[in-house]
Design an enzyme around this catalytic site. Structure first.
Site, PDB file in Angstrom:
ATOM      1  CE  LYS A 161      21.808  38.438 103.343  1.00 34.99           C
ATOM      2  NZ  LYS A 161      20.675  38.790 102.499  1.00 34.99           N
ATOM      3  CD  GLN A 209      18.760  41.855 101.878  1.00 35.52           C
ATOM      4  OE1 GLN A 209      19.862  41.307 101.864  1.00 35.52           O
ATOM      5  NE2 GLN A 209      17.721  41.303 102.473  1.00 35.52           N
ATOM      6  CG  ASP A 212      19.757  35.244  97.816  1.00 33.02           C
ATOM      7  OD1 ASP A 212      20.264  34.732  98.843  1.00 33.02           O
ATOM      8  OD2 ASP A 212      19.221  36.362  97.813  1.00 33.02           O
TER       9      ASP A 212
END
Ligand code: NAP
Length: 283
Positions: free
Chosen positions: A50, A94, A117
């Site tokens: 990322k 995460q 997300d």
């Protein structure tokens, strides 16, 4: 059979984003903040991917690493602090988090306008209301792949195996919004292979190595393999038995180089989108 390399489409998306970021010369740049709790090797590798993607398009990133033993309250406190940091446009926690931390409570504390997300209940609601919002990256990437390869979705029979909040459920909703007739399958589905044989578009998001073989696939179907599994030799393999299915499918995504790179591309795109929205709101 055509192989859809998400890795190639992701390069195009990154090029387009880089051009947009270049136009921001002299302005504040979009910034993603990634929170990583603990030392899970897979998570570390995802976070590196990322960070690399963000820097390739000229955006900024910061990785905040926290000890495995952090309490849920302290993690939420940290998130609230980043919510109020005006230099940050996107926040990503995460997953997975250590067992003593409730993931849903953590996600609910991310500012929905920074939830790149797309997992905050506010954004999930927006998806289901068919309104503007930030949506999960993997399903966004699948739709983008199909569109960029001119694969018709409208009026097609789409079958999705999996109903997770990250992939299965949102891709079913997005395919429906693209006017496909959608069937969502899961571990209790009866006659799974027969249901899948009706699919013009088959999306597989189970998490089981080579689960789908040619007995699940109609001649000419488009097969999207979301699965990421490590086989006994340590190699990445999908949920679809690629070699068994490739000659039946009209289009198929490989693993690796399929859906994975698209997920990162859409994270970058969501970060840019969150930035633009915040700039618009803040003037
Ligand atoms: P998940 O939360 O574990 O969900 C798996 C889904 O598969 C569940 O809905 C489950 O049904 C269903 N399932 C399990 N066994 C089944 C069976 N025998 N028959 C039919 N359905 C079955 O997983 P996920 O987060 O959606 O991820 C799925 C896979 O995609 C994993 O390999 C993951 O690593 C990968 N992934 C890849 C990306 C990417 O960027 N390429 C992104 C995210 C995830 P129930 O609901 O009934 O339990």
């Amino acid at each position: 059979m055509n192989i859809i390399y998400g890795s190639e489409i992701a390069l195009d998306i990154k090029k387009e984003l880089k051009e947009k970021v270049n136009l921001l010369k002299g302005k504040r740049l979009p910034k993603l903040c990634v929170i990583l709790v603990g030392n899970n090797p897979a998570s570390l590798s995802y976070v590196r991917g990322k960070e690399k993607g963000i820097s390739e398009v000229g955006m900024l990133s910061e990785v905040i690493r926290l000890d495995e033993s952090i309490s849920e309250a302290n993690l939420i406190e940290k998130i609230k602090f980043i919510n109020s940091d005006d230099s940050v446009d996107g926040i990503l926690v995460q997953m997975p988090l250590p067992k003593h931390i409730n993931e849903n409570r953590v996600i609910e504390n991310i500012d929905p306008s920074k939830d790149v997300d797309g997992l905050h209940p506010y954004n999930i609601g927006k998806l289901y209301l068919k309104e503007e919002g930030l949506f999960p990256c993997t399903p966004l990437g699948i739709i983008e792949m199909l569109k960029r390869r001119d694969i018709e979705i409208s009026g097609k029979n789409a079958v999705v195996i999996g109903r997770s909040k990250l992939v299965g459920n949102p891709i079913s909703k997005m395919l429906l919004d693209e006017n496909a007739t959608v069937t969502t399958c899961h571990s209790r589905t009866k006659n799974l292979s027969e249901v899948c044989k009706n699919a013009d578009i088959l999306v597989v998001a189970i998490g089981r190595e080579k689960f789908v073989n040619k007995n699940f696939v109609k001649e000419g179907a488009v097969v999207i393999d979301v699965g990421i599994n490590r086989n006994s030799e340590g190699k990445l393999v999908g949920d679809v038995d690629f070699d068994d299915v490739k000659d039946i499918a009209s289009y198929i995504t490989p693993v690796p180089k399929g859906v994975g790179p698209m997920t990162i591309a859409m994270l970058l795109s969501n970060t840019y989108k969150a930035y633009m929205k915040r700039e618009e709101v803040n003037g």
